[in-house]
Design an enzyme around this catalytic site. Structure first.
Site: not given
Ligand code: NDP
Length: 451
Positions: A43, A51, A181, A435
């Site tokens: 974080c 970020k 993001e 408002h």
């Molecule tokens: P996420 O789990 O949110 O998203 C992963 C993405 O990658 C999904 O769209 C998934 O697709 C795709 N994906 C997974 N495997 C493959 C593959 N083999 N080939 C292509 N695409 C793939 O992960 P992030 O990395 O974005 O973030 C990790 C975690 O960090 C989040 O879940 C969140 O909890 C946390 N986070 C929170 C933030 C906040 O609160 N603002 C900011 C950043 C991170 P599909 O949906 O089709 O499975």
């Protein structure tokens, strides 16, 4: 003589581990914490904090445009990535120091080094064996990149925070928080940005309207969204990379960033020497007291891969410290956790999606509004703000609130309290608006758009 050197040994000084360590020490426990990378974890160092700084930085371009509409004569604007990264690094260093001070002032022993488990009450670090009655694993997660030819050419969010220079073009792969993001961040800084997502629409699991509308708003800004495709291979050329897509298209770019999820950090920490069980994704399996299948070993935060959000890890750290050492058994309430994607515009959400509410309650009322935010009314911007409330018809309770627009996270945080308190739509309606704000729309939506 004490049987163990410490009451609690924490492995991993991220948000959850530090909170558990300092609160446990505050209750009088003898606590040590080990960290081999950076105090504050993902974080503070390569996640939420830097970020958000990058999101602020990247949004200034639009702010200068907005200023013109309000009479400001804005000269030639220029963005200096290195200056931003230097300032960001200085701020993160300051926060690392704050974390150290918090641990010191609470009497926690900090040990810099890589800790591995020797058995269920012993940790080896810097060549020394240290015993503890309880061990807490809060080692977080790490970006995961799938295997494919050319994988060695890509970066992840870890590296994105430290680039020497900004690329002219970038491809970001993934359709989750991080991909969305960073697409906004790079685009806002003038990088020609393409997001590649394997499914038909990104942000799977979020309310469908939010997913549609955010994709529309991002496209309006000029971010290229390539859905229903994936990278099958990458070639390096003299002037960048060629990404070969599964739809037979090829894209040329200067940098490729993968944001395809994160995996729990459970490798090479000696878990095989204990009775800790991992699930199929490599996450530590815990019960509702954060206790693993090895009774002296606990785990909280992303290493358990449940709800991977900083405030959740912190809440788990607090609950654990209270339960183990504060004589106040505590559990985290995982319902109604609000969250914000710091996309541009922001996406804030709490409670159920329309799809989930329909499934759970059957009869629901939907309230929606979409409008030009007042701040953009004197500009050429065509960005629109969107808000949506979902109400269980039978009880009149508001069960979901969703927003896309400036400061959505700030606004949804307040709405989340009302939803947690069980507020009905009648209570939302009886609340006087402030408002003129965008937020007042949440208490002035009167016409249901259907069920
Ligand atoms: P996420 O789990 O949110 O998203 C992963 C993405 O990658 C999904 O769209 C998934 O697709 C795709 N994906 C997974 N495997 C493959 C593959 N083999 N080939 C292509 N695409 C793939 O992960 P992030 O990395 O974005 O973030 C990790 C975690 O960090 C989040 O879940 C969140 O909890 C946390 N986070 C929170 C933030 C906040 O609160 N603002 C900011 C950043 C991170 P599909 O949906 O089709 O499975």
């Amino acid at each position: 003589m004490m049987k163990y050197q410490y009451d609690l040994f924490v492995i991993g000084a991220g948000s959850g581990g530090v909170r558990a360590a300092r609160m446990s020490a505050g209750f009088g426990a003898k606590v040590a914490i080990a960290e081999d990378r950076y105090l504050g974890g993902t974080c503070v160092n390569v996640g939420c904090v830097p970020k958000k700084l990058l999101v602020y930085a990247s949004h200034f371009g639009e702010e200068f445009e907005t200023a013109r509409g309000f009479g400001w004569k804005v000269g030639n604007i220029r963005f200096d990535w290195r200056h931003l990264i230097e300032n960001k690094n200085t701020e993160i260093k300051r926060l690392n120091g704050v974390y150290q001070k918090v641990l010191d002032s609470n009497g926690v022993t900090t040990i810099i080094g890589r800790a591995t488990l020797v058995d269920n009450n012993t940790v080896r670090i810097n060549g020394e064996d240290i015993t503890a009655e309880r061990i807490l694993i809060s080692t977080g997660g790490w970006p995961s990149v799938p295997d494919f030819p050319g994988k060695e050419h890509v970066i992840t969010s870890n590296e994105a925070f430290f680039l020497d220079t900004l690329p002219d073009r970038i491809i970001i792969v993934g359709g989750g928080y991080i991909a969305v993001e960073f697409a906004g961040i790079f685009h806002g800084m003038g990088v020609d940005t393409t997001l590649v997502y394997r499914g038909p629409l990104f942000l799977r699991g979020f309310d469908h309207d939010l997913r549609e509308i955010l994709s529309e708003e991002m496209r309006k800004k000029g971010i290229k969204l390539e859905f229903n495709t994936n990278i099958k291979g990458i070639d390096k050329n003299d002037d960048g990379y060629t990404a070969h897509l599964t739809n037979q298209q090829s894209l040329f770019t200067d940098l490729i960033m993968y944001a395809t999820g994160r995996r729990p950090n459970t490798s090479n920490i000696g878990l095989e020497k204990t009775d800790v069980k991992l699930n199929d994704d490599g996450a530590i399996v815990v019960n509702d007291k954060y206790q693993s299948t090895d009774p002296s070993i606990y785990a909280i935060g992303d290493v358990t891969d449940r709800i991977n959000l900083t405030p959740v890890a912190i809440a788990e750290g607090i609950a654990l410290a209270k339960s183990l050492f504060g004589n106040q058994p505590a559990k985290v309430d995982y319902s109604g956790i609000p969250t914000c994607i710091f996309s541009q515009p922001n996406l804030g959400t709490v409670g159920l999606t329309e799809e989930e509410a329909r499934e759970k309650y059957g009869e629901i009322e939907i309230y929606k509004t979409r409008f030009t935010p007042m701040k953009l009314s004197l500009t050429d911007s065509n960005e629109k703000t969107f808000m949506k409330l979902i109400v269980d018809r039978k009880s009149d309770r508001v069960v979901g609130a969703h927003m896309i627009g400036p400061d959505a996270g700030e606004i949804i945080q307040g709405i989340a309290i009302a939803i947690k308190a069980g507020a009905t739509k009648a209570i939302f309606d009886a609340t006087i608006g402030i408002h003129p704000t965008a937020a007042e729309e949440f208490v002035t939506m009167r016409e249901s758009v259907g069920e």
